[in-house]
Design a protein around this motif. Structure first.
Motif, PDB file in Angstrom:
ATOM      1  N   GLU A 179     -11.254  -9.139  -7.697  1.00  0.00           N
ATOM      2  CA  GLU A 179     -10.024  -9.623  -8.319  1.00  0.00           C
ATOM      3  C   GLU A 179      -9.502  -8.627  -9.351  1.00  0.00           C
ATOM      4  O   GLU A 179      -8.316  -8.307  -9.378  1.00  0.00           O
ATOM      5  N   LEU A 180     -10.371  -8.093 -10.191  1.00  0.00           N
ATOM      6  CA  LEU A 180      -9.969  -7.112 -11.193  1.00  0.00           C
ATOM      7  C   LEU A 180      -9.490  -5.820 -10.529  1.00  0.00           C
ATOM      8  O   LEU A 180      -8.473  -5.244 -10.935  1.00  0.00           O
ATOM      9  N   HIS A 181     -10.196  -5.398  -9.494  1.00  0.00           N
ATOM     10  CA  HIS A 181      -9.822  -4.176  -8.788  1.00  0.00           C
ATOM     11  C   HIS A 181      -8.435  -4.309  -8.154  1.00  0.00           C
ATOM     12  O   HIS A 181      -7.610  -3.409  -8.262  1.00  0.00           O
ATOM     13  N   LEU A 182      -8.181  -5.435  -7.521  1.00  0.00           N
ATOM     14  CA  LEU A 182      -6.893  -5.663  -6.877  1.00  0.00           C
ATOM     15  C   LEU A 182      -5.762  -5.687  -7.895  1.00  0.00           C
ATOM     16  O   LEU A 182      -4.719  -5.064  -7.709  1.00  0.00           O
ATOM     17  N   ARG A 183      -5.959  -6.379  -9.008  1.00  0.00           N
ATOM     18  CA  ARG A 183      -4.906  -6.456 -10.026  1.00  0.00           C
ATOM     19  C   ARG A 183      -4.632  -5.104 -10.667  1.00  0.00           C
ATOM     20  O   ARG A 183      -3.480  -4.739 -10.893  1.00  0.00           O
ATOM     21  N   MET A 184      -5.684  -4.349 -10.965  1.00  0.00           N
ATOM     22  CA  MET A 184      -5.493  -3.017 -11.550  1.00  0.00           C
ATOM     23  C   MET A 184      -4.809  -2.083 -10.551  1.00  0.00           C
ATOM     24  O   MET A 184      -3.955  -1.286 -10.928  1.00  0.00           O
ATOM     25  N   ALA A 185      -5.186  -2.177  -9.281  1.00  0.00           N
ATOM     26  CA  ALA A 185      -4.577  -1.323  -8.261  1.00  0.00           C
ATOM     27  C   ALA A 185      -3.091  -1.632  -8.116  1.00  0.00           C
ATOM     28  O   ALA A 185      -2.269  -0.719  -8.023  1.00  0.00           O
TER      29      ALA A 185
ATOM     30  N   PHE B 224     -15.563   3.461  -9.132  1.00  0.00           N
ATOM     31  CA  PHE B 224     -16.670   4.225  -8.552  1.00  0.00           C
ATOM     32  C   PHE B 224     -17.991   3.695  -9.078  1.00  0.00           C
ATOM     33  O   PHE B 224     -18.944   3.495  -8.328  1.00  0.00           O
ATOM     34  N   ALA B 225     -18.026   3.433 -10.382  1.00  0.00           N
ATOM     35  CA  ALA B 225     -19.263   2.944 -10.999  1.00  0.00           C
ATOM     36  C   ALA B 225     -19.601   1.520 -10.569  1.00  0.00           C
ATOM     37  O   ALA B 225     -20.781   1.184 -10.416  1.00  0.00           O
ATOM     38  N   THR B 226     -18.603   0.667 -10.357  1.00  0.00           N
ATOM     39  CA  THR B 226     -18.908  -0.732 -10.055  1.00  0.00           C
ATOM     40  C   THR B 226     -18.995  -1.044  -8.569  1.00  0.00           C
ATOM     41  O   THR B 226     -19.772  -1.898  -8.175  1.00  0.00           O
ATOM     42  N   PHE B 227     -18.220  -0.379  -7.733  1.00  0.00           N
ATOM     43  CA  PHE B 227     -18.224  -0.714  -6.316  1.00  0.00           C
ATOM     44  C   PHE B 227     -19.202   0.127  -5.506  1.00  0.00           C
ATOM     45  O   PHE B 227     -19.753  -0.340  -4.528  1.00  0.00           O
ATOM     46  N   TRP B 228     -19.373   1.367  -5.872  1.00  0.00           N
ATOM     47  CA  TRP B 228     -20.253   2.210  -5.084  1.00  0.00           C
ATOM     48  C   TRP B 228     -21.713   1.842  -5.309  1.00  0.00           C
ATOM     49  O   TRP B 228     -22.526   1.931  -4.418  1.00  0.00           O
ATOM     50  N   TYR B 229     -22.004   1.441  -6.528  1.00  0.00           N
ATOM     51  CA  TYR B 229     -23.361   1.011  -6.848  1.00  0.00           C
ATOM     52  C   TYR B 229     -23.381  -0.512  -6.863  1.00  0.00           C
ATOM     53  O   TYR B 229     -22.523  -1.143  -7.471  1.00  0.00           O
ATOM     54  N   PRO B 230     -24.371  -1.138  -6.206  1.00  0.00           N
ATOM     55  CA  PRO B 230     -24.387  -2.606  -6.090  1.00  0.00           C
ATOM     56  C   PRO B 230     -24.712  -3.284  -7.423  1.00  0.00           C
ATOM     57  O   PRO B 230     -25.265  -2.693  -8.328  1.00  0.00           O
ATOM     58  N   GLY B 231     -24.351  -4.544  -7.489  1.00  0.00           N
ATOM     59  CA  GLY B 231     -24.638  -5.356  -8.671  1.00  0.00           C
ATOM     60  C   GLY B 231     -23.375  -5.995  -9.205  1.00  0.00           C
ATOM     61  O   GLY B 231     -22.267  -5.541  -8.960  1.00  0.00           O
ATOM     62  N   GLY B 232     -23.541  -7.088  -9.951  1.00  0.00           N
ATOM     63  CA  GLY B 232     -22.389  -7.760 -10.547  1.00  0.00           C
ATOM     64  C   GLY B 232     -21.774  -8.767  -9.600  1.00  0.00           C
ATOM     65  O   GLY B 232     -22.143  -8.874  -8.439  1.00  0.00           O
ATOM     66  N   SER B 233     -20.821  -9.494 -10.117  1.00  0.00           N
ATOM     67  CA  SER B 233     -20.134 -10.523  -9.336  1.00  0.00           C
ATOM     68  C   SER B 233     -19.078  -9.877  -8.443  1.00  0.00           C
ATOM     69  O   SER B 233     -18.135  -9.265  -8.931  1.00  0.00           O
TER      70      SER B 233
END
Length: 151
Positions: free
Chosen positions: A129-135, A114-123
């Motif tokens: 890749e991290l989101h897919l692996r954690m999911a 929620f913090a990284t995808f909903w709000y823009p910024g970062g690579s």
């Protein structure tokens, strides 16, 4: 679901009698399957299959994941409260510890994403890749811990 409906006598709580451990034991598996497997799986598919803008897809995905988290929390609370009422020990099997780890992983991933995808910024590439692996890790743990009848 077959086990709950056909062997345990259905998924209901009888309001005419005092609550017992068996009532929580009937509803818990259904809520876990709905939350961890059905709603979570639908959320994973929804991001790719729902048409609309990227923000709309994210909102649908996030809402379905949050709904799954709420259903799972209710299922764990229900079983925990009923086992406490009946005087049974909590967290005595591998299934219960996997379920707790699953809820912790799922809630922490939901908050982080929620913090990284909903709000823009970062690579974007590293986040995806991290989101897919954690999911996939969370879904695998959920699927494997769903075999609770062996505990």
């Amino acid at each position: 679901m077959f086990l709950t409906v056909n062997i345990r006598g259905g998924c209901y709580i009888d309001k005419n009698t005092e609550l017992s451990w068996r009532d929580g034991n009937k509803v818990h598996p259904v809520l876990m399957v709905i939350g961890l497997l059905l709603l979570n799986g639908e959320a994973m598919l929804a991001y790719k299959t729902v048409s609309g803008t990227k923000g709309f897809k994210k909102l649908i995905h996030l809402t379905l994941q949050f709904s799954a988290l709420v259903v799972v929390a209710i299922g764990l609370w229900l079983l925990g409260s009923f086992t406490t009422i009946e005087g049974f020990d909590n967290f005595y099997s591998l299934h219960s510890w996997l379920g707790l780890a699953c809820l912790f992983l799922f809630a922490s991933q939901w908050g982080a994403e929620f913090a990284t995808f909903w709000y823009p910024g970062g690579s974007a590439k590293k986040k995806n890749e991290l989101h897919l692996r954690m999911a996939l890790l969370c879904f695998t743990v959920k699927k494997n811990s769903s075999w609770g009848f062996v505990s």
